[in-house]
Design a protein around this motif. Structure first.
Motif, PDB file in Angstrom:
ATOM      1  N   LEU A  59      64.957 107.334  47.503  1.00 20.34           N
ATOM      2  CA  LEU A  59      64.056 106.269  47.072  1.00 20.34           C
ATOM      3  C   LEU A  59      62.933 106.871  46.245  1.00 20.34           C
ATOM      4  CD1 LEU A  59      63.721 104.321  50.451  1.00 20.34           C
ATOM      5  CD2 LEU A  59      65.364 103.921  48.597  1.00 20.34           C
ATOM      6  N   GLY A  60      62.763 106.371  45.035  1.00 23.87           N
ATOM      7  CA  GLY A  60      61.678 106.806  44.167  1.00 23.87           C
ATOM      8  C   GLY A  60      60.609 105.736  44.082  1.00 23.87           C
ATOM      9  N   ALA A  61      59.586 105.991  43.277  1.00 28.20           N
ATOM     10  CA  ALA A  61      58.502 105.026  43.121  1.00 28.20           C
ATOM     11  C   ALA A  61      59.024 103.678  42.629  1.00 28.20           C
ATOM     12  CB  ALA A  61      57.446 105.566  42.155  1.00 28.20           C
ATOM     13  N   ASP A  62      59.955 103.713  41.654  1.00 32.17           N
ATOM     14  CA  ASP A  62      60.471 102.469  41.081  1.00 32.17           C
ATOM     15  C   ASP A  62      61.986 102.490  40.886  1.00 32.17           C
ATOM     16  OD1 ASP A  62      60.603 104.304  39.031  1.00 32.17           O
ATOM     17  OD2 ASP A  62      59.591 103.040  37.551  1.00 32.17           O
ATOM     18  N   PHE A  63      62.683 103.322  41.650  1.00 31.20           N
ATOM     19  CA  PHE A  63      64.134 103.391  41.536  1.00 31.20           C
ATOM     20  C   PHE A  63      64.779 103.789  42.859  1.00 31.20           C
ATOM     21  CE2 PHE A  63      62.796 107.722  40.605  1.00 31.20           C
ATOM     22  CZ  PHE A  63      63.738 108.509  41.256  1.00 31.20           C
ATOM     23  N   VAL A  64      66.078 103.565  42.938  1.00 31.27           N
ATOM     24  CA  VAL A  64      66.894 103.991  44.070  1.00 31.27           C
ATOM     25  C   VAL A  64      68.068 104.767  43.496  1.00 31.27           C
ATOM     26  CG1 VAL A  64      68.348 103.244  46.005  1.00 31.27           C
ATOM     27  CG2 VAL A  64      66.287 101.933  45.416  1.00 31.27           C
ATOM     28  N   THR A  65      68.319 105.959  44.011  1.00 31.92           N
ATOM     29  CA  THR A  65      69.504 106.710  43.621  1.00 31.92           C
ATOM     30  C   THR A  65      70.472 106.688  44.792  1.00 31.92           C
ATOM     31  OG1 THR A  65      68.264 108.165  42.140  1.00 31.92           O
ATOM     32  CG2 THR A  65      70.410 108.955  42.889  1.00 31.92           C
ATOM     33  N   VAL A  66      71.700 106.292  44.491  1.00 33.63           N
ATOM     34  CA  VAL A  66      72.750 106.238  45.507  1.00 33.63           C
ATOM     35  C   VAL A  66      73.787 107.297  45.153  1.00 33.63           C
ATOM     36  CG1 VAL A  66      74.584 104.822  46.525  1.00 33.63           C
ATOM     37  CG2 VAL A  66      72.369 103.786  45.962  1.00 33.63           C
ATOM     38  N   THR A  67      74.177 108.086  46.146  1.00 32.72           N
ATOM     39  CA  THR A  67      75.224 109.092  45.973  1.00 32.72           C
ATOM     40  C   THR A  67      76.427 108.643  46.784  1.00 32.72           C
ATOM     41  OG1 THR A  67      73.560 110.808  45.679  1.00 32.72           O
ATOM     42  CG2 THR A  67      75.798 111.541  46.216  1.00 32.72           C
ATOM     43  N   LYS A  68      77.604 108.781  46.161  1.00 35.50           N
ATOM     44  CA  LYS A  68      78.837 108.335  46.805  1.00 35.50           C
ATOM     45  C   LYS A  68      79.774 109.510  47.043  1.00 35.50           C
ATOM     46  CE  LYS A  68      81.677 107.529  42.763  1.00 35.50           C
ATOM     47  NZ  LYS A  68      82.607 108.611  43.090  1.00 35.50           N
ATOM     48  N   SER A  69      80.752 109.272  47.864  1.00 38.16           N
ATOM     49  CA  SER A  69      81.816 110.239  48.109  1.00 38.16           C
ATOM     50  C   SER A  69      82.719 110.319  46.886  1.00 38.16           C
ATOM     51  CB  SER A  69      82.626 109.773  49.321  1.00 38.16           C
ATOM     52  OG  SER A  69      83.870 110.417  49.364  1.00 38.16           O
ATOM     53  N   GLU A  70      83.301 111.488  46.644  1.00 39.85           N
ATOM     54  CA  GLU A  70      84.254 111.625  45.548  1.00 39.85           C
ATOM     55  C   GLU A  70      85.503 110.788  45.788  1.00 39.85           C
ATOM     56  OE1 GLU A  70      85.154 115.534  43.964  1.00 39.85           O
ATOM     57  OE2 GLU A  70      83.288 116.295  44.828  1.00 39.85           O
ATOM     58  N   ALA A  71      85.774 110.425  47.031  1.00 38.53           N
ATOM     59  CA  ALA A  71      86.993 109.695  47.391  1.00 38.53           C
ATOM     60  C   ALA A  71      86.954 108.222  46.972  1.00 38.53           C
ATOM     61  CB  ALA A  71      87.240 109.792  48.896  1.00 38.53           C
ATOM     62  N   VAL A  72      85.787 107.678  46.638  1.00 38.72           N
ATOM     63  CA  VAL A  72      85.676 106.276  46.228  1.00 38.72           C
ATOM     64  C   VAL A  72      85.160 106.197  44.801  1.00 38.72           C
ATOM     65  CG1 VAL A  72      85.315 105.402  48.575  1.00 38.72           C
ATOM     66  CG2 VAL A  72      83.355 106.008  47.183  1.00 38.72           C
ATOM     67  N   GLU A  73      85.473 105.104  44.147  1.00 35.86           N
ATOM     68  CA  GLU A  73      85.058 104.896  42.757  1.00 35.86           C
ATOM     69  C   GLU A  73      83.798 104.033  42.698  1.00 35.86           C
ATOM     70  OE1 GLU A  73      86.560 106.309  40.113  1.00 35.86           O
ATOM     71  OE2 GLU A  73      87.901 107.320  41.515  1.00 35.86           O
ATOM     72  N   TRP A  74      83.017 104.216  41.632  1.00 37.06           N
ATOM     73  CA  TRP A  74      81.832 103.397  41.435  1.00 37.06           C
ATOM     74  C   TRP A  74      82.201 101.928  41.326  1.00 37.06           C
ATOM     75  CZ3 TRP A  74      77.362 104.500  43.002  1.00 37.06           C
ATOM     76  CH2 TRP A  74      76.878 105.804  42.969  1.00 37.06           C
TER      77      TRP A  74
END
Length: 195
Positions: A59-74
């Motif tokens: 969680l940033g000041a004005d953003f959210v970064t989500v990291t996913k597993s390599e096994a699933v697609e965006w």
């Protein structure tokens, strides 16, 4: 609510920009690398971990970064993450639990250093805060000072968000941050990543 998304240098991480504060003005970010850390500190991060394939939330000041597993697609993760973020922020729910700290501070205190070593650490922290962190935040991540070893000249930094596990993080550390610190702080010999 319209939420923009941006790819990051890490193909497993995506930056979500809701167009409104997440942690708020002046906050520098908070990393949730596990579901347990999210449960302890952020209801929003905990809800994102409930999305199949999510392995990290920053969680940033004005953003959210989500990291996913390599096994699933965006293709599968992105719509669900967008829905969670939009629903959560639209409802106006608190992003952090009461008492959760909004910043991964240095692991060591300046009080641990004396004289010239303290001046060196102050210079290192200043460069990281003013030149490095804003740049990596633009890519959905964060880099935090952890420790300086005066005897060897090694600076230890912790990577968060999109920077954690990024294929280009080694290049960023060595070619970017290490060269910057060596240029301005001759006492620095090299930079290492730590958890």
């Amino acid at each position: 609510m319209f939420i923009q998304t941006e790819d990051t240098p890490n193909p497993q991480s995506m930056k979500f920009l809701p167009g409104r504060p997440v942690l708020g003005e002046g906050a520098t970010g908070m990393d949730f690398p596990t579901p347990e850390s999210a449960e302890a500190g952020s209801p929003l991060a905990a809800e994102l971990f409930a999305v199949d394939g999510v392995t990290g939330v920053y969680l940033g000041a004005d953003f959210v970064t989500v990291t996913k597993s390599e096994a699933v697609e965006w293709l599968h993760v992105k719509p669900a993450a967008l829905g969670v973020i939009a629903d959560y922020l639209t409802a106006g729910l608190p992003v952090l639990k009461e008492g959760a700290q909004d910043r991964p501070g240095p692991a060591t205190s300046l009080d641990e250093y004396e004289g010239e070593d303290r001046e060196t650490v102050e210079q290192i922290i200043e460069l990281i805060e003013t030149r490095v962190r804003p740049a990596v935040a633009a890519d959905g991540g964060d880099i935090v000072f952890k420790h300086y070893e005066p005897r060897t000249g090694v600076v230890f930094l912790s990577l968060h968000g999109a920077c954690s596990g990024c294929p280009s993080s080694t290049m960023t550390l060595k070619a970017g941050i290490e060269n910057l610190l060596k240029h301005y702080v001759p006492e620095v010999a090299k930079v290492e990543a730590v958890a």
